[in-house]
Enzyme design. Structure first.
Site, mmCIF file in Angstrom:
data_model
loop_
_atom_site.group_PDB
_atom_site.id
_atom_site.type_symbol
_atom_site.label_atom_id
_atom_site.label_comp_id
_atom_site.label_asym_id
_atom_site.label_seq_id
_atom_site.Cartn_x
_atom_site.Cartn_y
_atom_site.Cartn_z
ATOM 1 N N CYS A 117 0.833 -1.202 0.000
ATOM 2 C CA CYS A 117 0.000 0.000 0.000
ATOM 3 C C CYS A 117 0.872 1.259 0.000
ATOM 4 O O CYS A 117 1.529 1.549 -0.989
ATOM 5 C CB CYS A 117 -0.979 -0.033 1.172
ATOM 6 S SG CYS A 117 -2.347 1.138 0.999
ATOM 7 N N GLY A 167 -0.711 -14.886 37.619
ATOM 8 C CA GLY A 167 -1.696 -15.913 37.312
ATOM 9 C C GLY A 167 -2.026 -15.959 35.835
ATOM 10 O O GLY A 167 -2.668 -16.887 35.362
ATOM 11 N N GLY A 168 -1.575 -14.939 35.087
ATOM 12 C CA GLY A 168 -1.840 -14.881 33.653
ATOM 13 C C GLY A 168 -0.847 -15.700 32.851
ATOM 14 O O GLY A 168 0.177 -16.151 33.360
ATOM 15 N N VAL A 169 -1.135 -15.852 31.564
ATOM 16 C CA VAL A 169 -0.324 -16.714 30.718
ATOM 17 C C VAL A 169 1.080 -16.148 30.512
ATOM 18 O O VAL A 169 2.057 -16.897 30.489
ATOM 19 C CB VAL A 169 -1.034 -16.973 29.359
ATOM 20 C CG1 VAL A 169 -1.223 -15.691 28.576
ATOM 21 C CG2 VAL A 169 -0.275 -17.998 28.534
ATOM 22 N N HIS A 188 -3.618 -5.445 0.503
ATOM 23 C CA HIS A 188 -3.095 -5.950 1.785
ATOM 24 C C HIS A 188 -3.190 -7.483 1.841
ATOM 25 O O HIS A 188 -4.253 -8.033 2.127
ATOM 26 C CB HIS A 188 -3.876 -5.348 2.957
ATOM 27 C CG HIS A 188 -3.616 -3.893 3.161
ATOM 28 N ND1 HIS A 188 -2.609 -3.429 3.972
ATOM 29 C CD2 HIS A 188 -4.222 -2.798 2.631
ATOM 30 C CE1 HIS A 188 -2.606 -2.102 3.949
ATOM 31 N NE2 HIS A 188 -3.569 -1.696 3.144
ATOM 32 N N GLU A 208 -1.991 -9.393 4.037
ATOM 33 C CA GLU A 208 -1.976 -9.880 5.416
ATOM 34 C C GLU A 208 -3.363 -10.028 6.025
ATOM 35 O O GLU A 208 -3.519 -10.680 7.065
ATOM 36 C CB GLU A 208 -1.126 -8.945 6.291
ATOM 37 C CG GLU A 208 -1.716 -7.566 6.562
ATOM 38 C CD GLU A 208 -1.398 -6.537 5.487
ATOM 39 O OE1 GLU A 208 -1.544 -5.328 5.759
ATOM 40 O OE2 GLU A 208 -1.019 -6.940 4.368
ATOM 41 N N SER A 215 3.190 -14.058 32.407
ATOM 42 C CA SER A 215 4.136 -14.221 33.517
ATOM 43 C C SER A 215 4.356 -15.693 33.836
ATOM 44 O O SER A 215 5.449 -16.096 34.238
ATOM 45 C CB SER A 215 3.655 -13.470 34.762
ATOM 46 O OG SER A 215 2.474 -14.023 35.289
#
Length: 509
Positions: A79, A222-224, A167, A169, A226
């Protein structure tokens, strides 16, 4: 060092999507602002120029110096990137007489061009541009056209330099991945060896070398992000990793106990700290969203710092920073403007004299999940929905009190567990609940009530940059609403948020 495709960002909303699609080909890539081009070395196999909200005729037009790249390694402009290549070499770029936004079809393809091998006439492409290339420089050849755009693609003679007006993608370009593979694999010669397994092996080796058996402290959430960072570090340095999990009183119901149990089963060296009352005290009387964020952040740093100082000779602080955070933190005028600052990018308070290690700072969220799966981590952590650093604090509008937290934890628990029970949890990118600072009249039994209003929200997304509200089944919403009102004391009305991002944000604060 990995084989790398370099993506120069001119501010397109699709820049991160280009990177994600290149990585789907098992090829590593990095995004840099157009005015901060890194030194080109033997590991950089090709360059992609992104689209942009700019026109080549704007006063402050992005004009990178490509003299060190042209004719040395392959280049593909998308583009604006294509318009810039043509305009910079003397071509004519003007505002379109017939603007193309959205779906179009290729009416001409130069099948002898290596960029377009395997693509077919009539295939759908996605257009998003206000300018068009009216005349190419003499040494440029047209390789693709649509009904309204003659120069939908070009190649420069004697160079592996290409430009495409559409585009590839985006999902709507039906053969976009064929084109990207042609460029990245066939033209640039990338070997497609960048896989979760190779990332893990390389990263663990690098961590061993860099940390040299030094002590590392990591704040777990507790998250993915960390959690995956912790497992990688644990495999590299074992018990020299000290994990700290702080209960700030703003976690989901039962989350503290559940997450601690999961971490211990993974063999992590973890210290849990109950700091609920300290956070509640710091938040007392504060209603402003930014004020609450600052109070939560400041208190966390204090609690974490006290715990870290009890560990002797700590040298490193590990963080679960991922690539979108890094991209946003280095953006310049033009590339992706930030709406909120990221809580884990930008350094530490002066009193924490620790070096930073970020093992995931080259990965997107979906890639982090793939790494976690390859590491054999439990599904309840890998598939966990994103959860904000300030926790439920940004889901309680107005002042935070223990009673509001109790109500919101109960509502959130019923909503999330309901999604899991009805096989909807994994079909949603993020689900959350909010308690409003208003009360409404209701009738329960023969009595009139005046109680709290809560909001249910579920969105679909890939990276959180944009998000659409999810059309949950009416039967499910009716069932969970009824369950919340019947079981959660203090709630008599449930509403469902049908706002998309933009213009709304995913969280309410």
């Amino acid at each position: 060092m990995e084989e790398t495709i370099l993506i120069l960002d001119f501010g397109s909303q699709y820049t991160q999507l280009i990177a994600r699609k290149v990585r789907e080909l098992n090829v590593y890539c990095e995004i840099y602002p157009y005015n901060k081009i890194p030194e080109i070395n033997e590991h950089i196999k090709g360059v992609i120029l992104s689209g942009s909200p700019f026109s080549v005729h704007d006063k402050e037009v992005p004009m990178p110096d490509l003299t060190l790249i042209r004719q040395k390694i392959p280049i593909m402009g998308i583009c604006y990137g294509a318009q810039y290549l043509a305009w910079n070499d003397g071509g004519e770029v003007k505002p379109s007489q017939v603007r193309e936004y959205g779906r179009a079809n290729l009416t001409y393809i130069d099948t002898s061009c290596d960029l377009l091998h395997g693509m077919t006439i009539g295939n759908q492409v996605w257009m998003s541009h206000g300018d068009t290339i009216l005349r190419l420089p003499e040494n440029f050849n047209t390789i693709a056209s649509t009904r309204d755009v003659v120069v939908a693609g070009f190649k420069i003679q004697g160079e592996k330099t290409y430009g495409i007006q559409f585009h590839p993608e985006v999902y709507h370009s039906s053969q976009g991945m064929i084109l990207l593979k042609n460029f990245v694999v066939n033209i640039c010669g990338c070997s497609q060896l960048w896989t979760p397994a190779s990332f893990i092996e390389t990263t663990i080796d690098e961590l061993k070398r860099k940390l040299d058996a030094g002590k590392v402290v990591l704040g777990l959430s507790g998250g993915v992000d960390s959690s995956v960072a912790a497992v990688l570090l644990h495999k590299a340095i074992g018990k020299n990793l000290y994990c700290i999990f702080v209960d700030n009183g703003l976690l989901r119901k039962y989350e503290f106990e559940t997450v601690i149990d999961s971490y211990r089963h993974m063999g992590l060296n973890i210290k849990s700290i109950d700091a609920k009352e300290r956070f509640y005290k710091a938040l007392k009387g504060i209603s402003d969203p930014e004020g609450k964020r600052k109070a939560i952040g400041r208190t966390f740093i204090e609690v974490f710092d006290e715990a870290a100082h009890k560990i002797k000779n700590v040298q490193w602080l590990a963080q679960g920073t991922i690539y979108p955070d890094v991209i946003e933190s280095v953006s310049v005028k033009g590339p992706s403007a930030t709406i909120k600052s990221h809580h884990n990018v930008g350094g530490l308070p002066d009193f924490m004299k620790l070096k930073i290690i970020e093992p995931l700072n080259s990965l997107f969220k979906d890639e982090v999940r793939k790494i976690g799966k390859e590491l054999g981590m439990p599904g309840n952590i890998i598939s966990r929905h994103p959860f904000p650093g300030p926790g439920l604090g940004v889901r309680i509008i107005g002042e935070i009190t223990p009673e509001k937290i109790r109500i919101l934890q109960d509502v959130d628990y019923l909503f999330i567990e309901g999604l899991k029970k009805h096989d909807l949890y994994d079909k949603v990118w993020q689900a959350l609940t909010v308690i409003l600072p208003v009360q409404s009249v209701g009738v329960m039994g023969d009595e009139r009530t005046y109680e709290n209003v809560v909001v249910l929200r579920a969105v679909g997304s890939t990276d959180g940059m944009t998000a659409d509200w999810v059309h949950l089944p009416y039967e499910f919403l009716a069932r969970v609403s009824n369950e919340i009102i019947n079981k959660v004391s203090g709630v008599n009305r449930v509403v469902y948020d049908i706002s998309s991002k933009p213009p709304a944000t995913i969280e309410w604060e």
